[in-house]
Every structure is written in C-alpha cells, then in structure tokens.
Motif scaffolding. Structure first.
Motif, short mmCIF file in Angstrom:
data_model
loop_
_atom_site.label_atom_id
_atom_site.label_comp_id
_atom_site.label_asym_id
_atom_site.label_seq_id
_atom_site.Cartn_x
_atom_site.Cartn_y
_atom_site.Cartn_z
N ARG A 1 4.79 -13.07 -18.17
CA ARG A 1 4.10 -12.54 -19.34
C ARG A 1 4.40 -13.34 -20.61
O ARG A 1 3.62 -13.28 -21.57
CB ARG A 1 4.52 -11.08 -19.59
N ASP A 2 5.51 -14.05 -20.64
CA ASP A 2 5.88 -14.85 -21.81
C ASP A 2 4.97 -16.08 -21.86
O ASP A 2 5.20 -17.07 -21.17
CB ASP A 2 7.35 -15.26 -21.70
N TYR B 1 8.15 -23.69 -11.18
CA TYR B 1 7.51 -22.45 -10.76
C TYR B 1 8.44 -21.29 -11.06
O TYR B 1 9.66 -21.48 -11.21
CB TYR B 1 7.15 -22.47 -9.27
N ILE B 2 7.88 -20.10 -11.17
CA ILE B 2 8.68 -18.89 -11.36
C ILE B 2 9.12 -18.41 -9.98
O ILE B 2 8.28 -18.11 -9.12
CB ILE B 2 7.89 -17.80 -12.10
N ASN C 1 -8.93 -22.36 -12.13
CA ASN C 1 -9.08 -22.42 -13.58
C ASN C 1 -9.39 -21.08 -14.21
O ASN C 1 -9.37 -20.96 -15.44
CB ASN C 1 -10.16 -23.44 -13.94
N ARG C 2 -9.68 -20.07 -13.40
CA ARG C 2 -9.86 -18.71 -13.91
C ARG C 2 -8.55 -17.93 -13.90
O ARG C 2 -8.47 -16.83 -14.44
CB ARG C 2 -10.90 -17.97 -13.06
N CYS C 3 -7.51 -18.52 -13.28
CA CYS C 3 -6.25 -17.81 -13.08
C CYS C 3 -5.15 -18.33 -14.00
O CYS C 3 -4.96 -19.53 -14.13
CB CYS C 3 -5.78 -17.96 -11.63
N LYS C 4 -4.41 -17.40 -14.58
CA LYS C 4 -3.20 -17.78 -15.29
C LYS C 4 -2.09 -18.09 -14.29
O LYS C 4 -1.25 -18.96 -14.54
CB LYS C 4 -2.76 -16.66 -16.22
N ILE D 1 11.45 -9.16 -8.62
CA ILE D 1 10.02 -9.27 -8.92
C ILE D 1 9.72 -8.80 -10.35
O ILE D 1 8.87 -9.39 -11.05
CB ILE D 1 9.18 -8.48 -7.88
N GLY D 2 10.40 -7.77 -10.82
CA GLY D 2 10.16 -7.29 -12.17
C GLY D 2 10.51 -8.35 -13.21
O GLY D 2 9.77 -8.57 -14.18
N GLU D 3 11.64 -9.01 -13.02
CA GLU D 3 12.06 -10.08 -13.93
C GLU D 3 11.05 -11.22 -13.91
O GLU D 3 10.71 -11.80 -14.95
CB GLU D 3 13.44 -10.58 -13.53
N ALA D 4 10.57 -11.57 -12.69
CA ALA D 4 9.59 -12.65 -12.57
C ALA D 4 8.30 -12.32 -13.33
O ALA D 4 7.71 -13.18 -14.00
CB ALA D 4 9.29 -12.92 -11.10
#
Length: 394
Positions: A361-362, A343-344, A254-257, A353-356
């Motif tokens: 971030r969205d 999941y991403i 619950n602390r993690c996005k 990995i950059g795209e993920a």
C-alpha cells in the motif's frame, strides 16, 4: 567486421502426428503460413478446414518460446535460419546440410513436449561441424528421453532454466557437455510500461494453477488468499485462470499495480526427477481429480527435500518489464531477484501476509521498488544479453 556465424535454430510449433502432417504438407510443401485459409474450392471439406485451422502459433501463450527465438534472430553475430522440426521437408533439408552450420541451437520448443523427431534424427548430429547448444524445455517431463538424446549427441552446451546445482544434478553425468544456467529473461520489445495511465487493478493474476503433482501449494495458497480475502482488506483484485498471448498479457500487466506468484518448479528432484514423473503420471493419467493432500501423501509425505528444482520464471521478468510490483513467495529466484528489494516477499506459510499488504500500500515504497527493479533487469537480464553471454561462453 567478422563474418556472422551461420546458425541453425531448431524450433517446434507444437507436437503430435496431426501437427507434423499439417506443417509438412501445408507449410513445407505448399508454402502456407499462420492464419492462411484453404483454397475456395476446398472450403466445403471439414477435414481441409480442420487442417488449415492448425496453421497458427501453437505456443503464442508461452511468451518465452518466441522471446528466445527473436533474441537469436536479433543477434548481430549470427546469421540465423529457423527450422520448424515438424516441417519434415525443411528439417530433412537442414539435417542433410548440417555441416554448413557454425552453430546449431535446439530450442526449448524443440526439446520440450515431445522428443520423437529429435530422437530419430540424433545420428545426424554426429556429422555436425559446428557447436551444438541444447535448451531443455519442460525439465520435469520426458527426462529419460532428453537425457538419452544428450548422451547420444553430446551437445557442447546444455542450457537449463534451473539453478546450476540442480541442473548439474540432473544432467552432469551426460558426457562432455558443459552445463550452463540459462534462465529466462525480459523481452523489452513486448513487455514495457504503457504510458502513465492509472492502474485500476491492485492485485492481478493470469495463468495456470499448478497441478497437485508439483508437490507444494505455496503459489496456489498465495493466489487464493488474494482471491478470497483481497476485497476484505480493501484491494481490487482480478484473478483469472487463463493464459494470454503477449500483447494481451502486457496490457493486463499495465492495468495492475501488483502481481502475485512464486518460483516455478518443484522442491522434489528426488531420484533425478523420477519421483516427480511418477506423481505426474498418476495425477494426469490415473487420477486427474486427486486432491493435493491425496497426491502429497502418496508420493511426497515421507520424502526429504533434496536439491531444489525451483527457479525463476519468464513471467517474473514480464511483470518487471511492465512495471507491475510483484508480491511473491520467498525463494532463491536463481539468485537474480532479492526479497524485499526486487519483490515484496511473503513467507511460505503466509504468516506475514498482512505486513506484505501494508508495504504494498505504500505507494512511494512500491514505486521505488518497481523503478529500480526495472532498470536493473533492463541492464542485466534481457534475452539479448542472455544470447550475448552464451556466445561469449562459446
């Protein structure tokens, strides 16, 4: 209303001679339980203190052990008696009256790390009247002993965490037993969103790093990428290599996005798991310091990948229950989780990995994925639902 089925649920709280002695004497004969202290008059004895220290939940950090047990106990169709096989007093009493039970369930814990007690008791199962269900824990360890037990007792149902094709490959020639794909699930009583507080960690991880004998580094590479490069792309990462009990694990989630991970298991079921067993024995007992490259070259480099033993893990459901978005290595996930829907997905070579990271971030995209996945799993993939499906199959 139909009478509930009298059910014996065979559990194990750890394994080994010392644990069996503690559970039989302190639990079975003297009636002590988890956390109890020795009588004051005996507290000066180091031996007694050490024995009482073993009165604990050995599998507290393997949530699925308790989650499955609780789901059977919660079923309105069952009247469940839980028996810890390490308590030889209770186990012996249950075997003596085995014909009283309509249903017998061997749990992942009882058929996981040690088969000694179950194997010795195998002839007693011939006297059963009810159906026998066997869940197999640690499906790459002691496989010969587990197969021998299946052949000796012929369970009505063998429940595997693996996809059905892999489970049939491993257990399909073990007599009349019906093989069921029975992956882990969500226990919403323990894994749930805590309020609407701000999640200060972008990417988190808590758990073991897989040993080289598994045969691939995909999960490790993804975890280490965020550990080493997360800060450079502006992400607050908290990567730890310890397991947590259920309460602490839910709080951390619950602390993690976001949470990183991959399917559990191995790509190499070659020789019905014997190749992995040889690699495991070498890595754990002959050369614990071996690098991944050393183990891979010795055991896997010239081996084709056949039927995959990769599967969804209980930890995937736990993250979903706490509404933490998952960034996972692409995979099948027992056909339950779809890439970029639940999941991403990150390619196995990390080339996207950059795209993920940008998709992660969205915030609106991430929140929509988290909410939809949560509702889907809550409706279809809880432990209570798994038990209900199993009883319907019976």
């Amino acid at each position: 209303m139909k009478e509930r089925l009298s059910t014996l649920f065979l559990h194990a709280n750890g394994f080994g001679r010392a644990i069996v002695g503690v559970d039989t004497i302190l639990r079975g004969l003297l009636g002590y339980g988890d956390g109890d202290k020795p009588p004051r008059i005996l507290r000066h004895s180091a031996t007694v203190r050490k024995a009482f220290a073993e009165l604990r939940d050995v599998y507290a950090k393997l949530s699925y052990i308790g989650d499955w047990r609780e789901a059977f106990l919660a079923s309105p169709r069952l009247a469940v008696e839980v028996c810890n096989v390490n308590d030889l007093v209770h186990f012996g009493r249950c075997l003596w009256r085995i014909r009283r039970y309509d249903l017998l369930v061997i749990s992942h814990a009882a058929a996981g790390d040690d088969m000694t007690l179950l194997s010795r008791a195998a002839p007693c199962f011939d006297r059963r009247r009810g159906k026998l269900i066997m869940f197999i824990g640690n499906e790459y360890d002691l496989l010969d002993q587990k197969l021998a037990f299946i052949r000796a007792t012929e369970p009505d149902f063998v429940c595997s965490q693996l996809p059905l094709e892999a489970a049939t490959f491993l257990y399909g020639d073990c007599g009349r037993s019906r093989i069921l794909e029975m992956p882990h699930a969500l226990n919403p009583r323990h894994y749930y969103p805590i309020g609407e507080g701000q999640r200060e960690i972008d990417i988190g991880f808590r758990g073991d790093i897989y040993w080289p004998f598994v045969g691939d580094r995909e999960r490790t590479d993804l975890i280490e990428w965020f550990e080493h490069h997360g800060a450079s792309v502006g992400l607050a990462c908290d990567i730890g290599r310890e397991r947590l009990d259920r309460e602490d694990w839910n709080r951390f989630l619950n602390r993690c996005k976001g949470i990183v991970g991959a399917e559990s298991g191995t790509y190499y079921l070659n020789d019905r798991g014997k190749l992995l067993e040889r690699a495991r024995a070498y890595n754990l007992h002959e050369n614990r310091g071996a690098t991944f490259t050393e183990v891979f070259r010795k055991f896997y480099a010239d081996q084709p990948r056949g039927i995959s033993g990769k599967s969804i893990s209980s930890r995937h459901f736990e993250s979903i229950g706490a509404k933490a978005c998952q960034i996972l290595v692409e995979g099948h996930y027992n056909g339950i989780l779809d890439a970029d829907r639940h999941y991403i997905a990150v390619k196995r070579d990390l080339s996207n990995i950059g795209e993920a990271v940008e998709r992660f971030r969205d915030e609106s995209y991430r929140q929509r994925m988290v909410d939809e996945t949560y509702e889907y799993v809550l409706a279809e993939h809880t432990y209570d639902r798994r038990v209900e499906q199993l009883l319907s199959a019976i």
